[in-house]
Scaffold this motif. Sequence first.
Motif, PDB file in Angstrom:
ATOM      1  N   LEU A  44       0.838  -1.197   0.000  1.00  0.00           N
ATOM      2  CA  LEU A  44       0.000   0.000   0.000  1.00  0.00           C
ATOM      3  C   LEU A  44       0.873   1.247   0.000  1.00  0.00           C
ATOM      4  CD1 LEU A  44      -2.726  -0.982   2.621  1.00  0.00           C
ATOM      5  CD2 LEU A  44      -2.789  -1.259   0.137  1.00  0.00           C
ATOM      6  N   THR A  45       0.310   2.365  -0.433  1.00  0.00           N
ATOM      7  CA  THR A  45       1.058   3.615  -0.446  1.00  0.00           C
ATOM      8  C   THR A  45       1.213   4.151   0.976  1.00  0.00           C
ATOM      9  OG1 THR A  45      -0.889   5.033  -0.636  1.00  0.00           O
ATOM     10  CG2 THR A  45       0.101   4.217  -2.712  1.00  0.00           C
ATOM     11  N   VAL A  46       2.070   5.143   1.114  1.00  0.00           N
ATOM     12  CA  VAL A  46       2.251   5.819   2.399  1.00  0.00           C
ATOM     13  C   VAL A  46       0.899   6.352   2.874  1.00  0.00           C
ATOM     14  CG1 VAL A  46       3.268   7.870   3.484  1.00  0.00           C
ATOM     15  CG2 VAL A  46       4.681   6.382   2.017  1.00  0.00           C
ATOM     16  N   GLU A  47       0.173   7.013   1.998  1.00  0.00           N
ATOM     17  CA  GLU A  47      -1.135   7.574   2.363  1.00  0.00           C
ATOM     18  C   GLU A  47      -2.114   6.488   2.799  1.00  0.00           C
ATOM     19  OE1 GLU A  47      -4.212  10.860   0.590  1.00  0.00           O
ATOM     20  OE2 GLU A  47      -3.276   9.492  -0.835  1.00  0.00           O
ATOM     21  N   GLU A  48      -2.141   5.381   2.078  1.00  0.00           N
ATOM     22  CA  GLU A  48      -3.055   4.291   2.423  1.00  0.00           C
ATOM     23  C   GLU A  48      -2.694   3.678   3.786  1.00  0.00           C
ATOM     24  OE1 GLU A  48      -4.163   2.817  -2.113  1.00  0.00           O
ATOM     25  OE2 GLU A  48      -2.339   2.055  -1.148  1.00  0.00           O
ATOM     26  N   ARG A  82       3.799   6.704  -3.004  1.00  0.00           N
ATOM     27  CA  ARG A  82       4.660   5.539  -3.267  1.00  0.00           C
ATOM     28  C   ARG A  82       4.264   4.374  -2.373  1.00  0.00           C
ATOM     29  NH1 ARG A  82      10.847   7.107  -3.231  1.00  0.00           N
ATOM     30  NH2 ARG A  82      10.961   4.865  -2.873  1.00  0.00           N
ATOM     31  N   LYS A  83       4.505   3.174  -2.854  1.00  0.00           N
ATOM     32  CA  LYS A  83       4.264   1.970  -2.063  1.00  0.00           C
ATOM     33  C   LYS A  83       5.259   1.944  -0.897  1.00  0.00           C
ATOM     34  CE  LYS A  83       1.387  -0.118  -5.030  1.00  0.00           C
ATOM     35  NZ  LYS A  83      -0.017  -0.115  -4.822  1.00  0.00           N
ATOM     36  N   ALA A  84       4.793   1.570   0.258  1.00  0.00           N
ATOM     37  CA  ALA A  84       5.639   1.551   1.454  1.00  0.00           C
ATOM     38  C   ALA A  84       6.822   0.600   1.285  1.00  0.00           C
ATOM     39  CB  ALA A  84       4.815   1.162   2.673  1.00  0.00           C
ATOM     40  N   ARG A  93      10.481   3.146   8.882  1.00  0.00           N
ATOM     41  CA  ARG A  93      10.368   3.313  10.336  1.00  0.00           C
ATOM     42  C   ARG A  93       9.606   4.587  10.661  1.00  0.00           C
ATOM     43  NH1 ARG A  93      13.573  -0.203  13.069  1.00  0.00           N
ATOM     44  NH2 ARG A  93      13.189  -1.172  11.092  1.00  0.00           N
ATOM     45  N   MET A  94       9.877   5.669   9.900  1.00  0.00           N
ATOM     46  CA  MET A  94       9.129   6.914  10.111  1.00  0.00           C
ATOM     47  C   MET A  94       7.645   6.710   9.823  1.00  0.00           C
ATOM     48  SD  MET A  94      11.534   9.908   8.585  1.00  0.00           S
ATOM     49  CE  MET A  94      13.096   9.284   8.038  1.00  0.00           C
ATOM     50  N   LEU A  95       7.351   6.005   8.737  1.00  0.00           N
ATOM     51  CA  LEU A  95       5.957   5.722   8.397  1.00  0.00           C
ATOM     52  C   LEU A  95       5.299   4.910   9.499  1.00  0.00           C
ATOM     53  CD1 LEU A  95       3.472   5.646   6.580  1.00  0.00           C
ATOM     54  CD2 LEU A  95       4.542   3.748   5.323  1.00  0.00           C
TER      55      LEU A  95
END
Length: 190
Positions: A44-48, A82-84, A93-95
Amino acid sequence: MGLATIHGGEILFEGKKLNGIPTYKIAKLGIAYLPQMGNVLAGLTVEENLKIAGYLLPASEVKDRIEAILDIFPVLKEFIHRKAGTLSGGERRMLAIGMALMRRPKVLLLDEMSTDLAPILVKKVMEKVVQLRDELGLTIVMVEQAARKALEIGDKAYLLVSGTVRYEGGAQELLQHPELAKLYLGVVQA
C-alpha cells in the motif's frame, strides 16, 4: 498490548487493569504499539498506510491527522503516493511511527526501533523519539537492543535478565553504573 501471556502481577494504565483485555480495547484506551518488524503494509502507499492506521478515528479527522503526521515526518510528503515497500528502512520506520501516532496515543510502545538500521539512521530515529516525547508530551516505552543510545535519551530504565528485573532506576544512572553497564550492556566506560 495483550499479545503476550502474563504469568504474574498486573498491568495498570490510568488505574485500569489491562490483564486479559483484548488488544483492540487496549488500543482504544490510548496505547499504540509499534512492532519490531512487519509494521507497514508494503503493498500500500504511504497515504493508504496512514489511512488504515486511522481506522478508529471519525472519517472527518483522518485527513487532518495525516497532515499532522506529514508535518512531523516531512520526508514522507515526497513519498505519499509511493508503495511503502519501496521506502528505505529509515523511511519505513518513520511511516510506522506515523501510523502509530495517527490516533493520538497517550503511550507509544516501541519494540526494537534500531533493528536493521544503519547507525546514522538509528541516531535520527532516536532524535525523533526525543522530539515526540518533548513536543507532543508523549510517554514512550522502548525495548531496545541499542541500549546505550536508548539510555542516553531515556528518563527511566529497567534492565531485564531472563524475565527478571535486575535494575530499576534512572537511565543515566544505569549508563554510568560500571558493573551493570559492563555485565549487561557491553558498555565500556571511557
